[in-house]
Scaffold this active site. Structure first.
Site, short mmCIF file in Angstrom:
data_model
loop_
_atom_site.label_atom_id
_atom_site.label_comp_id
_atom_site.label_asym_id
_atom_site.label_seq_id
_atom_site.Cartn_x
_atom_site.Cartn_y
_atom_site.Cartn_z
N HIS A 37 0.09 3.52 -8.08
CA HIS A 37 0.30 2.33 -8.62
C HIS A 37 -0.04 1.97 -10.24
O HIS A 37 0.55 1.44 -11.16
CB HIS A 37 -0.40 0.93 -7.94
CG HIS A 37 0.22 0.26 -6.99
ND1 HIS A 37 0.42 1.30 -5.79
CD2 HIS A 37 0.66 -0.63 -6.71
CE1 HIS A 37 1.28 0.65 -4.77
NE2 HIS A 37 1.40 -0.63 -5.64
N LYS A 102 -3.01 -4.01 4.62
CA LYS A 102 -3.93 -4.80 5.46
C LYS A 102 -4.91 -5.12 4.55
O LYS A 102 -5.21 -4.40 3.54
CB LYS A 102 -4.60 -3.88 6.46
CG LYS A 102 -5.47 -2.54 6.10
CD LYS A 102 -5.97 -1.79 7.22
CE LYS A 102 -7.07 -0.72 6.45
NZ LYS A 102 -7.72 -0.06 7.60
#
Length: 183
Positions: A37, A102
């Site tokens: 990222h 999550k």
């Protein structure tokens, strides 16, 4: 009722999903964790072409284990999504429509999801070996020097997910607590 959806995601599909919906996702998804990222974010900041066209795509926050003989991929369970939050609004602005992970998301991620019509899916932690069975093909397509944190292109079939945060900002982590709060 479980909804079956395929990638790439359209605005129409994203807007049809509501927080708490159970989903079976099929098609191509990409992997990416913190280091990947950061690199994508830096490439966007420098105006460079990305190794993945993000339009309508879904990124799974996972660092898969190496496969055992005869397997496509090793255990592939979700990692905590919050580590990607500093970079996620920029990726959403550049076309990302879905994320799988999550845990909670920061308000700036949810605002970007609402503005650009994106969805956050939850994969159940601790089920990495079972989730890997829904991955039919895996190949590294970018940043191989990052090892398990490289960007993989995965072909998935009926990958089981829950809509954690929908494109209207409804958050299962917030609504779930309210539902069972006694006081």
């Amino acid at each position: 009722m479980v909804k079956r959806i395929t990638t790439p995601l359209t605005d129409e599909v994203v807007l049809s999903l509501k927080s708490g919906d159970e989903v079976l996702l099929s098609g191509v998804i990409y992997t990416g964790r913190d280091a990947a990222h950061k690199r994508l974010f830096e490439m966007i900041s420098r105006g460079e072409k990305l190794p993945v066209d993000l339009q309508g795509q879904v990124i799974y926050y996972v660092g898969p284990c190496p496969p055992k003989p005869g397997q496509v991929i090793g255990s592939a369970g979700p990692t905590t999504s919050g580590r990607m939050d500093p970079y996620t609004p920029t990726l959403i602005e550049h076309g990302l429509k879905g994320m799988i992970g999550k845990g909670l998301r920061k308000p700036q991620v949810i605002e970007a999801m609402k503005k650009h019509k994106a969805v956050y899916f939850l994969a159940i932690g601790g089920l990495g070996a079972l989730l890997a069975k829904r991955i039919k093909k895996a190949e590294v397509i970018a940043f191989p020097d990052l090892g398990p944190e490289a960007i993989y292109r995965l072909e998935v079939e009926d990958f089981p997910l829950i809509v954690g945060i929908d494109a209207n900002g409804n958050d299962l982590y917030v609504e779930g607590v309210k539902k069972y709060r006694v006081l």
